[in-house]
Design a protein around this motif. Structure first.
Motif, PDB file in Angstrom:
ATOM      1  N   LEU A  29      -4.705  16.918   7.336  1.00 26.37           N
ATOM      2  CA  LEU A  29      -3.199  16.844   7.374  1.00 26.37           C
ATOM      3  C   LEU A  29      -2.517  18.078   6.632  1.00 26.37           C
ATOM      4  O   LEU A  29      -1.395  18.202   7.367  1.00 26.37           O
ATOM      5  CB  LEU A  29      -2.922  15.614   6.868  1.00 26.37           C
ATOM      6  N   ALA A 128       4.413  14.898   7.595  1.00 25.30           N
ATOM      7  CA  ALA A 128       3.386  14.129   6.923  1.00 25.30           C
ATOM      8  C   ALA A 128       3.543  12.534   7.364  1.00 25.30           C
ATOM      9  O   ALA A 128       2.913  11.750   7.389  1.00 25.30           O
ATOM     10  CB  ALA A 128       3.760  14.074   5.342  1.00 25.30           C
ATOM     11  N   ASN A 133       0.129  12.807  10.411  1.00 23.94           N
ATOM     12  CA  ASN A 133      -0.488  12.042   9.760  1.00 23.94           C
ATOM     13  C   ASN A 133      -1.418  11.229  10.621  1.00 23.94           C
ATOM     14  O   ASN A 133      -2.627  11.073  10.426  1.00 23.94           O
ATOM     15  CB  ASN A 133       0.371  10.509   8.774  1.00 23.94           C
ATOM     16  N   LEU A 438      -1.180   2.426   7.507  1.00 27.49           N
ATOM     17  CA  LEU A 438      -1.015   2.866   6.255  1.00 27.49           C
ATOM     18  C   LEU A 438      -0.834   1.600   5.588  1.00 27.49           C
ATOM     19  O   LEU A 438       0.172   0.725   5.731  1.00 27.49           O
ATOM     20  CB  LEU A 438       0.040   3.875   6.223  1.00 27.49           C
ATOM     21  N   VAL A 457       3.271  11.413   2.331  1.00 33.75           N
ATOM     22  CA  VAL A 457       2.517  10.320   2.705  1.00 33.75           C
ATOM     23  C   VAL A 457       1.497  10.121   1.582  1.00 33.75           C
ATOM     24  O   VAL A 457       0.888  11.198   0.936  1.00 33.75           O
ATOM     25  CB  VAL A 457       1.948  10.290   4.107  1.00 33.75           C
ATOM     26  N   LEU A 462      -3.635   6.767   3.364  1.00 32.80           N
ATOM     27  CA  LEU A 462      -4.342   7.574   4.461  1.00 32.80           C
ATOM     28  C   LEU A 462      -5.655   6.966   4.347  1.00 32.80           C
ATOM     29  O   LEU A 462      -6.398   6.760   5.326  1.00 32.80           O
ATOM     30  CB  LEU A 462      -4.387   8.865   4.507  1.00 32.80           C
TER      31      LEU A 462
END
Ligand SMILES: [Zn+2]
Length: 478
Positions: A29, A128, A133, A438, A457, A462
């Motif tokens: 990411l 993000a 993501n 998430l 994030v 994650l």
């Protein structure tokens, strides 16, 4: 929904393997955020999407796959890959994402929008949240499966992955933020075999949302349609020294005032199921409010909307319970001392399932009232709402995988107010689910981070989502 006893494939994954894959996800990411794949394409960075597509193709090739990078317009690349199953399980599963991001607003960021910083438990930067993501998560799952094939002595480019009965298609495309015509739209027309699947997983859904002390995971099964109109308002040209009421910009101002008054609520099937579903799990007072929002009686619904104090959820729910009209661009006038005889207004209208483009136009004419006689209405672009079935095998797998990893979590079907590449997949008849798992703390203002300043994030979020997605893929394709 019957949630059976957990027989988690990911529980069978070595903890070390999962940890390493989680770390790889974080670094993937960060690397993707550092590639400014901005849309609209800036003159000084014209090939961000292709650089991102090639970076991903490199990662897929390193995993032993044979990816393909395609460009309709130079610099605007999309990337595709395939993992094979043994073919006994049916049509493929598509892991879909978009490579492009919106520009970073000029306001100061506490971390550079294209630095991919890791700080304070977050990965910071443009994309993000939307949506590098999930792109990184999908890519990591594909790499994990390819690694399993290699460990079993198979060639992931040509042999079936151990345990997979369906193929898995990976597609990450350009241009979603501007409608997808240079990305998925083109692919659907010209290379549909790259994305034709039993079902697809895409952005916008399964992000934990806490309400009334309970954690909900709204899974995207529907999205509103849109219709963009250009209104040309006619008046009479004249000298600025002698005011007149038929000045086109005065008429345009009156028209905007009328158009901006939103209509009454109309809860659709998905929204009613969502609101009633949340109501089933919270205390009596909020439950009563939610059931009023889901009610067929527009007066009850309107009163309930007025009772929502939190501005962000109120705005989202309002938008999801009605056809909306947002005036977005206004032009008029040529010189300070010339009364303009013409002005234009652009309208961004978002329609619920059940509202046709003709219905929307009728609403606009109705709101304009006597002003309609002075206004020409031209349709600029239109796409109908889309919906994927809730009573499907994939939806059941999505819901069950969330609960297995968060036994207190409550998955519910949800509609989003905006449009995604799911609109293009609907042309191929591929049901597309918003699922970007998430787990967030109750106070995370996630919605405000879409296209916002300090988009970021959480690393833990994650790490939680990766095995959820892995399980979804293993279960649906196993
Ligand atoms: Zn997006």
């Amino acid at each position: 929904m019957g949630i059976g006893p957990s027989d988690l494939p990911s529980a069978g994954l070595d903890r070390g393997v999962l940890e390493r894959a989680g770390d790889e996800l974080v670094e993937t990411l960060r690397a993707l955020i550092r590639i400014p794949s901005i849309n609209p394409v800036p003159a000084d960075a014209p090939d961000g999407e292709t650089i991102a597509a090639r970076w991903i193709a490199g990662a897929l090739a390193e995993a032993g796959l044979e990816p393909e990078v395609l460009e309709l317009v130079p610099g605007r690349g999309s990337v595709f890959g395939r993992l094979r199953g043994d073919g006994t399980g049916g049509d493929p599963l598509l892991l879909l994402s978009h490579l492009d991001v919106v520009p970073a607003p000029a306001e100061p960021w506490s971390h550079g929008p294209f630095d991919g910083d890791l700080d304070d438990g977050y990965i910071w930067g443009r994309g993000a949240v939307d949506m590098k993501n999930l792109l990184a998560m999908e890519l990591t799952v594909v790499r994990m499966l390819a690694a399993e094939a290699r460990a079993a002595g198979r060639d992931p480019a040509s042999d079936p992955i151990p345990g997979l009965t369906r193929d898995i298609l990976f597609a990450s495309t350009a241009d979603e933020e501007a409608g997808g015509l240079n990305g998925i739209g083109w692919i659907v027309d010209e290379r549909p075999e790259l994305v034709r699947a039993a079902a697809a997983i895409n952005e916008s859904g399964a992000v934990a949302t806490t309400f009334g002390g309970r954690r909900f995971y709204p899974i995207g099964v529907a999205e509103k349609g849109y219709a963009v109109y250009r209104l040309t308002v006619h008046g009479v040209w004249g000298h600025g020294s002698m005011p007149r009421d038929d000045n086109a910009v005065i008429r345009a101002a009156a028209a905007i005032g009328r158009l901006a008054v939103q209509g009454g609520p109309r809860p659709t099937g998905v929204m009613r199921a969502f609101l009633d579903g949340v109501a089933d799990h919270v205390e009596e007072a909020p439950a009563r409010l939610l059931r009023a929002l889901a009610s067929e009686d527009p007066r009850l619904g309107e009163a309930a909307l007025d009772a929502i104090c939190e501005p962000v959820p109120a705005r989202v729910i309002r938008a999801l319970l009605r056809d909306t009209v947002s005036p977005t661009i206004v032009h008029g006038g040529v010189k300070y001392n010339v009364i303009p005889g013409e002005a234009t207004i652009e309208l961004d209208c978002r329609v619920l399932p059940g509202t046709s483009e003709a219905d929307m136009r009728e609403t606009i004419v109705g709101r304009l009232g006597d002003l309609a006689a002075h206004v020409d209405i031209d349709l600029v672009i239109h796409a109908p709402p889309v919906a994927a079935p809730v009573d499907s095998e994939l939806y059941a797998v999505l819901a069950r995988s969330v609960v297995d990893h968060d036994p207190a979590g409550i998955p519910l079907p949800f509609m989003v107010p905006f449009a995604t590449d799911a609109k293009h997949m609907a042309v191929l008849g591929v049901p597309t689910y918003g699922f970007s798992p998430l787990q967030l703390a109750p106070d995370e203002p996630f919605m405000e981070r879409f296209h916002g300043v300090d988009e970021r994030v959480g690393v833990d979020a994650l790490h939680w989502g990766l095995p959820v997605l892995y399980d979804v893929v293993r279960r649906f394709c196993g």
